[in-house]
Motif scaffolding. Structure first.
Motif, PDB file in Angstrom:
ATOM      1  N   LEU A 148       1.000  -1.331   0.035  1.00  0.00           N
ATOM      2  CA  LEU A 148       0.040   0.011   0.123  1.00  0.00           C
ATOM      3  C   LEU A 148       0.977   1.308  -0.031  1.00  0.00           C
ATOM      4  CD1 LEU A 148      -2.677  -1.023   2.609  1.00  0.00           C
ATOM      5  CD2 LEU A 148      -3.199  -0.691   0.036  1.00  0.00           C
ATOM      6  N   PHE A 149       1.872   1.161   0.791  1.00  0.00           N
ATOM      7  CA  PHE A 149       2.815   2.499   0.820  1.00  0.00           C
ATOM      8  C   PHE A 149       3.432   2.443  -0.522  1.00  0.00           C
ATOM      9  CE2 PHE A 149       7.483   3.644   2.149  1.00  0.00           C
ATOM     10  CZ  PHE A 149       7.076   5.104   2.145  1.00  0.00           C
ATOM     11  N   ALA A 150       3.838   1.629  -1.075  1.00  0.00           N
ATOM     12  CA  ALA A 150       4.630   1.827  -2.396  1.00  0.00           C
ATOM     13  C   ALA A 150       3.552   2.178  -3.532  1.00  0.00           C
ATOM     14  CB  ALA A 150       5.266   0.322  -2.884  1.00  0.00           C
ATOM     15  N   ASN A 151       2.526   1.622  -3.375  1.00  0.00           N
ATOM     16  CA  ASN A 151       1.650   2.070  -4.350  1.00  0.00           C
ATOM     17  C   ASN A 151       1.198   3.388  -4.218  1.00  0.00           C
ATOM     18  OD1 ASN A 151       1.235  -0.334  -5.557  1.00  0.00           O
ATOM     19  ND2 ASN A 151      -0.579  -0.762  -4.693  1.00  0.00           N
ATOM     20  N   TYR A 152       1.227   4.166  -2.992  1.00  0.00           N
ATOM     21  CA  TYR A 152       0.903   5.631  -2.808  1.00  0.00           C
ATOM     22  C   TYR A 152       2.031   6.274  -3.287  1.00  0.00           C
ATOM     23  CZ  TYR A 152      -0.276   9.907  -0.592  1.00  0.00           C
ATOM     24  OH  TYR A 152      -0.379  10.996  -0.122  1.00  0.00           O
ATOM     25  N   ILE A 153       3.159   5.995  -2.952  1.00  0.00           N
ATOM     26  CA  ILE A 153       4.244   6.474  -3.422  1.00  0.00           C
ATOM     27  C   ILE A 153       4.346   6.723  -5.244  1.00  0.00           C
ATOM     28  CG2 ILE A 153       6.965   6.840  -3.661  1.00  0.00           C
ATOM     29  CD1 ILE A 153       5.841   7.564  -0.892  1.00  0.00           C
ATOM     30  N   ASN A 154       4.165   5.688  -5.770  1.00  0.00           N
ATOM     31  CA  ASN A 154       3.963   5.528  -7.234  1.00  0.00           C
ATOM     32  C   ASN A 154       2.751   6.163  -7.594  1.00  0.00           C
ATOM     33  OD1 ASN A 154       6.174   3.859  -7.318  1.00  0.00           O
ATOM     34  ND2 ASN A 154       4.987   2.030  -7.234  1.00  0.00           N
ATOM     35  N   ASN A 155       1.667   6.421  -7.120  1.00  0.00           N
ATOM     36  CA  ASN A 155       0.345   7.158  -7.607  1.00  0.00           C
ATOM     37  C   ASN A 155       0.388   8.548  -7.232  1.00  0.00           C
ATOM     38  OD1 ASN A 155      -0.582   4.745  -8.919  1.00  0.00           O
ATOM     39  ND2 ASN A 155      -1.462   3.991  -6.907  1.00  0.00           N
ATOM     40  N   HIS A 156       1.164   8.892  -6.307  1.00  0.00           N
ATOM     41  CA  HIS A 156       1.104  10.388  -5.900  1.00  0.00           C
ATOM     42  C   HIS A 156       2.533  10.912  -5.857  1.00  0.00           C
ATOM     43  CE1 HIS A 156      -3.081   9.857  -4.735  1.00  0.00           C
ATOM     44  NE2 HIS A 156      -2.891   8.562  -4.255  1.00  0.00           N
ATOM     45  N   PRO A 157       3.134  11.181  -6.800  1.00  0.00           N
ATOM     46  CA  PRO A 157       4.579  11.520  -6.782  1.00  0.00           C
ATOM     47  C   PRO A 157       4.440  12.944  -6.302  1.00  0.00           C
ATOM     48  CG  PRO A 157       3.859  11.169  -8.928  1.00  0.00           C
ATOM     49  CD  PRO A 157       2.721  10.515  -8.132  1.00  0.00           C
ATOM     50  N   GLU A 158       3.607  13.641  -6.713  1.00  0.00           N
ATOM     51  CA  GLU A 158       3.303  15.114  -6.304  1.00  0.00           C
ATOM     52  C   GLU A 158       3.273  15.535  -4.983  1.00  0.00           C
ATOM     53  OE1 GLU A 158      -0.664  13.725  -5.948  1.00  0.00           O
ATOM     54  OE2 GLU A 158       1.117  13.367  -7.571  1.00  0.00           O
TER      55      GLU A 158
ATOM     56  N   PRO B 179      19.464  22.165   7.437  1.00  0.00           N
ATOM     57  CA  PRO B 179      17.890  22.239   7.548  1.00  0.00           C
ATOM     58  C   PRO B 179      17.165  20.774   7.428  1.00  0.00           C
ATOM     59  CG  PRO B 179      18.591  23.936   6.010  1.00  0.00           C
ATOM     60  CD  PRO B 179      19.604  23.050   6.316  1.00  0.00           C
ATOM     61  N   VAL B 180      16.212  20.567   7.896  1.00  0.00           N
ATOM     62  CA  VAL B 180      15.524  19.125   7.991  1.00  0.00           C
ATOM     63  C   VAL B 180      13.915  19.679   7.622  1.00  0.00           C
ATOM     64  CG1 VAL B 180      14.551  17.208   9.070  1.00  0.00           C
ATOM     65  CG2 VAL B 180      16.761  17.936   9.515  1.00  0.00           C
ATOM     66  N   TYR B 181      13.557  18.748   6.592  1.00  0.00           N
ATOM     67  CA  TYR B 181      12.044  19.178   6.078  1.00  0.00           C
ATOM     68  C   TYR B 181      11.231  17.991   6.341  1.00  0.00           C
ATOM     69  CZ  TYR B 181      14.594  22.911   3.748  1.00  0.00           C
ATOM     70  OH  TYR B 181      15.621  23.870   3.682  1.00  0.00           O
ATOM     71  N   THR B 182       9.902  17.883   6.246  1.00  0.00           N
ATOM     72  CA  THR B 182       8.937  16.911   6.318  1.00  0.00           C
ATOM     73  C   THR B 182       8.697  16.581   5.059  1.00  0.00           C
ATOM     74  OG1 THR B 182       6.789  15.803   6.913  1.00  0.00           O
ATOM     75  CG2 THR B 182       7.125  18.199   6.725  1.00  0.00           C
ATOM     76  N   PRO B 183       8.625  15.450   4.227  1.00  0.00           N
ATOM     77  CA  PRO B 183       8.440  15.031   2.928  1.00  0.00           C
ATOM     78  C   PRO B 183       6.734  15.212   2.613  1.00  0.00           C
ATOM     79  CG  PRO B 183       9.015  13.237   3.941  1.00  0.00           C
ATOM     80  CD  PRO B 183       9.506  14.172   4.881  1.00  0.00           C
ATOM     81  N   LEU B 184       6.003  14.953   4.007  1.00  0.00           N
ATOM     82  CA  LEU B 184       4.655  14.559   3.737  1.00  0.00           C
ATOM     83  C   LEU B 184       3.715  15.675   4.465  1.00  0.00           C
ATOM     84  CD1 LEU B 184       5.096  10.813   4.008  1.00  0.00           C
ATOM     85  CD2 LEU B 184       4.398  11.731   2.110  1.00  0.00           C
TER      86      LEU B 184
ATOM     87  N   GLN C 274       3.160  12.056  12.049  1.00  0.00           N
ATOM     88  CA  GLN C 274       1.922  11.050  11.743  1.00  0.00           C
ATOM     89  C   GLN C 274       1.403  11.701  10.484  1.00  0.00           C
ATOM     90  OE1 GLN C 274      -0.853  10.046  14.936  1.00  0.00           O
ATOM     91  NE2 GLN C 274      -2.258   9.097  13.397  1.00  0.00           N
ATOM     92  N   HIS C 275       1.355  10.671   9.292  1.00  0.00           N
ATOM     93  CA  HIS C 275       0.642  10.939   8.125  1.00  0.00           C
ATOM     94  C   HIS C 275      -0.413   9.891   7.882  1.00  0.00           C
ATOM     95  CE1 HIS C 275       4.471  13.177   7.943  1.00  0.00           C
ATOM     96  NE2 HIS C 275       5.399  11.984   8.331  1.00  0.00           N
ATOM     97  N   ASP C 276      -1.318  10.599   6.889  1.00  0.00           N
ATOM     98  CA  ASP C 276      -2.429   9.630   6.654  1.00  0.00           C
ATOM     99  C   ASP C 276      -2.235   9.761   5.146  1.00  0.00           C
ATOM    100  OD1 ASP C 276      -4.721   8.319   5.587  1.00  0.00           O
ATOM    101  OD2 ASP C 276      -6.025   9.870   6.744  1.00  0.00           O
ATOM    102  N   LEU C 277      -1.753   8.594   4.654  1.00  0.00           N
ATOM    103  CA  LEU C 277      -1.467   8.173   3.102  1.00  0.00           C
ATOM    104  C   LEU C 277      -2.783   7.437   2.502  1.00  0.00           C
ATOM    105  CD1 LEU C 277       2.086   7.113   3.192  1.00  0.00           C
ATOM    106  CD2 LEU C 277       1.143   9.264   3.393  1.00  0.00           C
ATOM    107  N   ASP C 278      -3.882   8.352   2.240  1.00  0.00           N
ATOM    108  CA  ASP C 278      -5.177   7.550   1.777  1.00  0.00           C
ATOM    109  C   ASP C 278      -5.670   6.500   2.699  1.00  0.00           C
ATOM    110  OD1 ASP C 278      -5.417   9.225  -0.387  1.00  0.00           O
ATOM    111  OD2 ASP C 278      -4.564   7.724  -1.861  1.00  0.00           O
ATOM    112  N   GLY C 279      -5.707   6.755   3.755  1.00  0.00           N
ATOM    113  CA  GLY C 279      -6.292   5.691   4.799  1.00  0.00           C
ATOM    114  C   GLY C 279      -5.009   4.829   5.378  1.00  0.00           C
ATOM    115  N   LEU C 280      -3.625   4.741   5.032  1.00  0.00           N
ATOM    116  CA  LEU C 280      -2.601   4.064   5.449  1.00  0.00           C
ATOM    117  C   LEU C 280      -1.914   4.934   6.603  1.00  0.00           C
ATOM    118  CD1 LEU C 280      -0.716   1.665   5.625  1.00  0.00           C
ATOM    119  CD2 LEU C 280       0.749   2.656   3.531  1.00  0.00           C
TER     120      LEU C 280
END
Length: 235
Positions: A6-16, A109-114, A137-143
């Motif tokens: 699910l995580f890999a799919n989210y990354i692939n489907n939402h690169p932006e 500097p450190v940034y959050t990627p999500l 904590q992040h919500d990736l389409d329910g994950l």
């Protein structure tokens, strides 16, 4: 579908939706790959037991190879943790590194990627430990995904509150120096988890090698977020 898929799919489907963790410019910056296993004969007990010598080694490698950042560590079996009793247990010592280390100067500097929110934070002030630590904590389409940032400056913890919204590419911290980051050369420990297992402000970044498969189920490869090119290791 398991959480890794699910995580890999989210990354692939939402690169932006994926931002940066540090100011790495793939067109101009080079990455140096640090090997912190027993195969690295330069990393003697004398070096990793003396923060000044360890920092000098890190800085020389980056400078001599014209690299702005160093990187390495995901599921790397390391010997360097022998310098601190923090990694000892009654039976098998903890030596397997669970996150990715990004090496650069204190103050980087450190940034959050999500997009997300502050889950917890703490100064884990022990020799060899994270020092100042932030967990988001992040919500990736329910994950649900958690990201951990360790070895920060103490000023990075100022002004934080639980539940505070954090947005992609927002600066959240800076690298700490040796005196505040657990006595390590300046670097960021970046780690991902699906489940915090009830912990607050801390999560193991090193485990027993014999338990690798157990920990991998909860800890995906941060490289999926970082999307760095191949690192060099030429001397």
């Amino acid at each position: 579908m398991d959480r890794h898929a699910l995580f890999a799919n989210y990354i692939n489907n939402h690169p932006e939706a994926i931002g940066k963790v540090v100011d790495f410019d793939a067109d101009h910056d080079r990455l140096y790959h640090f090997d912190l296993t027993a195969a690295n004969k330069e990393l003697t007990a004398e070096v990793f037991n003396r923060p000044s010598m360890f920092s000098q080694l890190i800085n020389e490698k980056l400078t001599n190879n014209n690299c702005r950042y160093g990187i390495g560590g995901y599921m790397e079996h390391r010997t360097i943790y022998a310098f601190s009793s923090h990694f000892d247990t009654d039976d098998e010592p903890r030596r397997l590194h669970l996150g990715v280390d990004i090496w650069c100067d204190a103050g980087t500097p450190v940034y959050t990627p999500l997009d997300g929110a502050v889950h917890s934070f703490r100064d884990n002030n022990n020799i060899g430990d994270y020092g100042p630590t932030i967990i988001l904590q992040h919500d990736l389409d329910g994950l649900t995904l958690y990201s951990l940032y360790g070895h920060l400056s103490r000023t990075s913890l100022e002004g934080l509150s639980i539940g505070m919204p954090i947005f992609r590419n927002q600066q959240i911290a800076t690298f700490g120096d040796t005196n505040e980051n657990g006595q390590w050369p300046p670097h960021l420990h970046f780690q991902l988890m699906f489940d915090m297992e009830g912990r607050q402000g801390d999560f193991p970044g090193v485990c027993k090698f014999s338990e690798k498969e157990i920990w991998q189920k909860n800890i995906p490869d941060p490289g999926l977020i970082l999307r760095f090119p191949d690192a060099v290791n030429v001397g």
